[in-house]
Motif scaffolding. Structure first.
Motif, PDB file in Angstrom:
ATOM      1  N   LEU A  53       1.311   6.860  13.563  1.00 53.91           N
ATOM      2  CA  LEU A  53       2.082   5.651  13.305  1.00 53.91           C
ATOM      3  C   LEU A  53       1.916   5.289  11.846  1.00 53.91           C
ATOM      4  CD1 LEU A  53       3.684   3.107  14.060  1.00 53.91           C
ATOM      5  CD2 LEU A  53       1.513   2.022  14.646  1.00 53.91           C
ATOM      6  N   GLU A  79      13.297   2.105  10.977  1.00 50.61           N
ATOM      7  CA  GLU A  79      12.294   2.682  11.867  1.00 50.61           C
ATOM      8  C   GLU A  79      12.744   4.091  12.195  1.00 50.61           C
ATOM      9  OE1 GLU A  79      10.641   0.363  15.044  1.00 50.61           O
ATOM     10  OE2 GLU A  79      10.702   2.089  16.398  1.00 50.61           O
ATOM     11  N   ILE A  94      -1.637   1.399   8.723  1.00 54.01           N
ATOM     12  CA  ILE A  94      -0.953   0.108   8.799  1.00 54.01           C
ATOM     13  C   ILE A  94      -1.066  -0.568   7.434  1.00 54.01           C
ATOM     14  CG2 ILE A  94      -0.788  -2.049  10.074  1.00 54.01           C
ATOM     15  CD1 ILE A  94      -0.682   0.339  11.931  1.00 54.01           C
ATOM     16  N   GLN A 136       3.078   2.155   9.659  1.00 52.67           N
ATOM     17  CA  GLN A 136       3.737   0.854   9.766  1.00 52.67           C
ATOM     18  C   GLN A 136       3.573   0.085   8.474  1.00 52.67           C
ATOM     19  OE1 GLN A 136       3.593  -1.128  13.385  1.00 52.67           O
ATOM     20  NE2 GLN A 136       4.943  -2.649  12.484  1.00 52.67           N
ATOM     21  N   TYR A 181       4.343  -3.584   6.938  1.00 48.30           N
ATOM     22  CA  TYR A 181       4.742  -4.945   7.283  1.00 48.30           C
ATOM     23  C   TYR A 181       5.533  -5.602   6.164  1.00 48.30           C
ATOM     24  CZ  TYR A 181       1.997  -5.081  11.540  1.00 48.30           C
ATOM     25  OH  TYR A 181       1.518  -4.851  12.796  1.00 48.30           O
ATOM     26  N   LYS A 217      -3.207   6.594  12.336  1.00 47.00           N
ATOM     27  CA  LYS A 217      -2.324   5.461  12.113  1.00 47.00           C
ATOM     28  C   LYS A 217      -2.643   4.819  10.770  1.00 47.00           C
ATOM     29  CE  LYS A 217      -2.550   4.128  16.935  1.00 47.00           C
ATOM     30  NZ  LYS A 217      -2.857   3.016  17.824  1.00 47.00           N
ATOM     31  N   ARG A 249       7.622   2.752  10.984  1.00 49.66           N
ATOM     32  CA  ARG A 249       8.259   1.424  11.080  1.00 49.66           C
ATOM     33  C   ARG A 249       8.145   0.770   9.723  1.00 49.66           C
ATOM     34  NH1 ARG A 249       5.267  -0.028  15.982  1.00 49.66           N
ATOM     35  NH2 ARG A 249       6.311   1.312  17.483  1.00 49.66           N
TER      36      ARG A 249
END
Lengths: 223, 251, 468
Positions: free
Chosen positions: C362, A141, C335, C364, C366, C333, C396
């Motif tokens: 962001l 992160e 994702i 991200q 997963y 963002k 992330r």
């Protein structure tokens, strides 16, 4: 106060990143640099510290800080590093370059803030954060932030997260290098750009010894 | 006894059906290379030249459907890329990859140590520098990161340098001539000829253009069209092709 | 010179900063409580499930905290806002049916001309109600639905029920909850399988009455293999009391479909613009957000793409201008929740005269989203010492087999560039303006031509205030 500062700086320059961070206040360190003062901090992987906060105030005009890191994570380790550099004085500069290799199921959380305040005219700041992921379950992160309040400045940051390029592995193997050795060569090569920046060549050799000898051996046993 | 029979067979490809991932490109390919022979493989784009190169060096995306490839007595398909190198196969890539942080010299040292199994460091350093000089490569390249920032021509020269240092049994050159200017082409060709004299490798010269064949005279020329050999002959076949183009071969 | 005259015209009609005397059929009381929510639902004659959704969302709004990050929201007084206005009784089907005052307003904005040239249909939002819409015959024949959200709910209740709140649930954040309880107006678009609409669909918005909140709700469903492009350009008059604009846009991009959503935002500088925009992208689908923010006092908006099936791709192009007293807190963002998904975020911002731009993003990835790739580039120009720029990107990465890159730079106009232009006889102010135009060009060129032209003019206007 001045004397204490000198002692700290001496320690910083002479010791390697790992020992350095541990000797300062546990977990959090703050450094203030006065006019024309320059400092290089090298961060090395450590079993001891898992949560490090480092704040550098570039108060004096012309002060410079260089923060270099060659970090590793393995097993189920989690490391949290937070670096803040605040430019207050004019013509101050910062160069932050961290490289991390993650094995196993390790996690790395990096948060970096570069703030250039209104009066820090003529300042420049660069942040580079590169993560090489080798472990199947490793996690990264990264939050590199910039807060810029002066316009006669230059600030930038770059971050990448990725795996070893299969083409590179294949190229090395096609020359008879075993996979394990090829991985090790690429990992060592990955750290070169930060090692190259160190002007103290004796330290470079010492760091290489520590990095390769202890840490890498642990994670790349076959090489 | 015919001279040919004395020379041992290095590489024997029989009835090869292979492709990249799921696409079949080579459809019944045959080729035999003996020690010391230089074979030129030519063909139009898409004929399968790159596929063959990828199959021979064991690129992960290359798929062999059927057929056999015997390299110095071993089933090549069963060998990993590293084992192939140790067994004496060297591929000069068309687009050599960049590996940051690994210097050309250290890389060579590691490869040499791996393939030859022992290394005299003092001699090695000198050998590498001598070879670099012969290729008219700036010695500074030796300490630069592998292929990083090298021009196309410099990358090709670096491949040849590696070949000279590792002195393999068989060399596969994947369109080494593409992207070289006249001077570089001549220098590289001189080195290839010197390699022939010094360690007598079998050479498979995969080429699109005819230029290099003027400097490196092949013993055999094969023309690949649509995944198969469409014509074979001696060096004069190349000249015929240059005059008439590939259409002539398709017939 | 034509150019000077044009600039003067633009300036004098300040970006459409004028108003029309109020002429409303119904105006809710100030402030918000359950009764207001019920009233809104009753007036619209909504099905029970929507009424219940509104009430539940209102409860959520009460419970949720204000965000602890972003811009300064302390001046918003929820009790001083009118949450609902209905200007006319029914939706007008043709230009002539519109009330005269409203027609005047639209004439000033230039709707008819635009419709004739570029658009397939227009939903004009005047205050809280969509009162004008016309759908060209060809679209209707293809089965395309382009209605106001209210009418969409009436005519296609099942379709709306299936998707409403699935991309942005009311509990997502405080302002999504607010919108879910008092939403009114917005667009409802459904594009059937494999239908590709080549002309962009468009809507205009206006805030007129003092203390008026805008809570439009847009829902776009692009069925498999379809393509639709939607443009939203809004303006508001200048007022001394604050206005709140809290919209929600939900987009569903099904397998192989492509949607492009473009926003030109230049609300007057008393408006708080807090928007939640999100697209859910299925296999091999493509979502493109093109977001220009040049108005408002504070904008907090982060168009998002949720890549939920393999091959999905999302792009967010964001351009922000912050002048005196403005704070653009924008970004995007991405994702990645499926393998082999790709995303790209390009953000360019300019702050001048004490303005502040913040990029907030962001990225991200997963676990399991193997083979995903993403690239984020944010560049910011700060034109003078009073202005400010921030970048807050979060990455992330919870999957190892990915490739992620992020770059950001903040600087002022390069002296070398300025000098070069000036050495060719171009005055400094104009040189600065040219360089800024060049800086933003990669995003501006993604806009339909008429917007690109108007946007370049707006930029020149903004620059005029600062340089020289």
């Amino acid at each position: 106060m001045g004397e204490k500062k000198d002692l700290v700086r001496e320690k910083l320059e002479l010791t390697l990143g790992r020992t350095l961070i541990d000797r300062l206040e546990e977990g959090e360190s703050e450094l203030r640099l006065g006019a024309d003062e320059a400092l290089t901090i090298f961060l090395l992987p450590s079993q001891k510290y898992k949560n490090k906060k480092l704040t550098v105030w570039l108060e004096g005009r012309g002060s410079r800080v260089e923060i270099l890191g060659a970090l590793l994570g393995g097993g189920e380790e989690e490391s949290k590093i937070s670096i803040r550099v605040i430019h207050k004085g004019r013509e101050t500069s910062a160069y932050i370059h961290l490289r991390t290799v993650l094995f196993g199921q390790s996690r790395s959380l990096f948060s970096g803030l570069i703030r250039i305040e209104k009066d820090a005219i003529g300042s420049g700041s660069l942040l580079e954060d590169r993560v090489l992921v080798l472990g199947e379950a490793a996690r990264a992160e990264s939050v590199p932030s910039l807060e810029i309040e002066a316009n006669e400045v230059k600030a930038s940051h770059a971050a990448t997260v990725g795996r070893i390029d299969e083409e590179q592995l294949f190229y090395l193997e096609s020359r008879g290098v075993s996979r394990a050795t090829a991985v090790r060569m690429i990992v060592e090569g990955f750290f070169e750009p930060v090692l190259r920046r160190l002007s103290r060549k004796d330290l470079v050799a010492q760091i290489r010894g520590e990095l390769w000898a202890d840490a890498l051996k642990q994670y790349l046993p076959d090489s | 006894m015919r001279p040919n029979a004395e020379k041992s067979i290095l590489l024997e490809i029989k009835d090869l059906y292979a492709g990249i991932e799921s696409r079949e490109i080579l459809k019944g390919f045959n080729l035999t290379i003996r020690e010391g022979e230089t074979h030129a493989l030519m063909g139009p784009n898409g004929s399968g030249k790159s596929t063959l190169a990828n199959v021979l060096c064991g690129h992960p995306r290359a798929q062999v459907k059927s057929g056999s490839i015997i390299f110095r007595g071993e089933n090549l398909v069963k060998l990993s890329p590293e084992e192939r190198a140790k067994h004496g196969l060297f591929m000069a890539f068309q687009y050599p990859v960049e590996v940051t942080g690994v210097s050309l010299f250290n890389f060579l040292k590691t490869a040499y140590g791996s393939v030859k199994e022992k290394i005299d460091y003092a001699r090695f350093g000198k050998m590498v520098r001598d070879e670099a000089e012969k290729l008219k490569m700036d010695p500074a390249f030796l300490s630069r990161y592998l292929n990083e920032g090298f021009s196309g021509g410099e990358k090709k020269k670096a491949e040849i340098l590696q070949m000279m240092v590792l002195s393999p049994k068989i060399v596969i050159m994947d369109e080494t001539d593409s992207g070289l200017d006249i001077d570089a082409l001549r220098i590289v060709s001189e080195e290839i000829n010197r390699a022939r004299e010094s360690f007598n490798p079998g050479i498979l010269l995969i080429t699109h253009y005819f230029r290099i064949l003027k400097y490196v005279r092949p013993d055999f020329v094969h023309v690949l069209v649509d995944g198969r050999i469409a014509a074979e002959g001696g060096a004069e076949l190349a000249t015929k092709l240059e005059e008439n183009g590939y259409e002539w071969v398709r017939g | 010179m034509n150019k000077e005259r044009d600039l003067k015209n633009l300036k004098s009609s300040y970006k459409l900063g004028f108003s029309v005397p109020e002429d409303y059929v119904f105006k809710s009381k100030k402030g918000l409580d359950e009764k207001v929510v019920e009233e809104i639902s009753a007036i619209k004659s909504e099905p029970l499930w929507m009424r219940d959704l509104r009430l539940k969302s209102y409860q959520t709004f009460r419970q949720k905290q204000m965000p602890g990050w972003g811009g300064d929201l302390s001046q918003i007084n929820f009790n001083e806002i009118y949450y609902y206005l209905k200007p006319t009784k029914t939706e007008a089907k043709s230009w002539e049916d519109l009330p005269k005052g409203i027609r005047e307003t639209y004439n000033k904005i230039g709707v008819p001309a635009a419709e004739k040239k570029y658009l397939a249909g227009v939903k004009g939002q005047y205050e809280s109600e969509v009162i004008y819409g016309s759908l060209l015959k060809s679209l209707e024949e293809k089965g395309v639905v382009f209605l106001g959200m209210d009418e969409g709910l009436k005519r296609y209740p099942d379709l709306v029920k299936e998707y409403f709140g699935t991309v942005i649930p009311p509990a997502d954040n405080k302002f999504a909850a607010l919108n879910s309880s008092v939403w009114s107006g917005g667009s409802f678009i459904y594009v059937p399988k494999n239908v590709k609409i080549s002309l962009p669909l468009q809507a205009y918005f206006r805030i007129n009455a003092a203390n008026m909140g805008q809570f439009e709700r847009t829902l776009i469903i692009a069925d498999e293999g379809s393509f639709v492009s939607y443009i939203e350009g809004c303006s508001a008059p200048v007022y001394s009391t604050d206005s709140l604009h809290s919209a929600v846009v939900e987009i569903i991009v099904k397998r192989g479909a492509r949607v492009r959503y473009t926003t030109i935002q230049n609300w007057s500088t008393n408006v708080y613009n807090l928007v939640t925009k999100r697209a859910k992208v299925f296999g091999d689908g493509v979502m493109e957000w093109v977001d220009y923010n040049g108005g408002s006092r504070l904008t907090m908006k982060y168009p998002s793409v949720y890549l939920v099936e393999p091959g999905a791709h999302g792009e967010i192009l964001s351009l922000a201008f912050a002048g005196s007293g403005q704070h653009q807190d924008t970004g995007g963002k991405a994702i990645h929740a499926a393998p082999n998904t790709t995303s790209q975020i390009i953000s360019k911002s300019v702050s001048l005269n004490g303005g502040r731009t913040s990029y907030r993003g962001l990225l991200q990835i997963y676990p399991g989203a193997k083979g995903s790739k993403s690239k984020v580039v944010c560049d910011a120009l700060i034109l003078d010492p009073q202005s400010r720029s921030d970048t807050y990107p979060t990455m992330r990465i919870d999957e190892s087999q990915v490739q992620v890159e992020h770059e950001a730079t903040v600087s002022k106009i390069g002296e070398d560039q300025l000098f070069y232009l000036m050495s060719r006889g171009i005055p400094e102010a104009q040189a600065g303006s040219l360089i800024v135009s060049g800086f933003v060009e990669p995003i501006v060129k993604q806009l339909p031509l008429e917007y690109a032209v108007e946007l370049n003019r707006l930029i020149e206007l903004q620059m005029e205030g600062s340089v020289g």
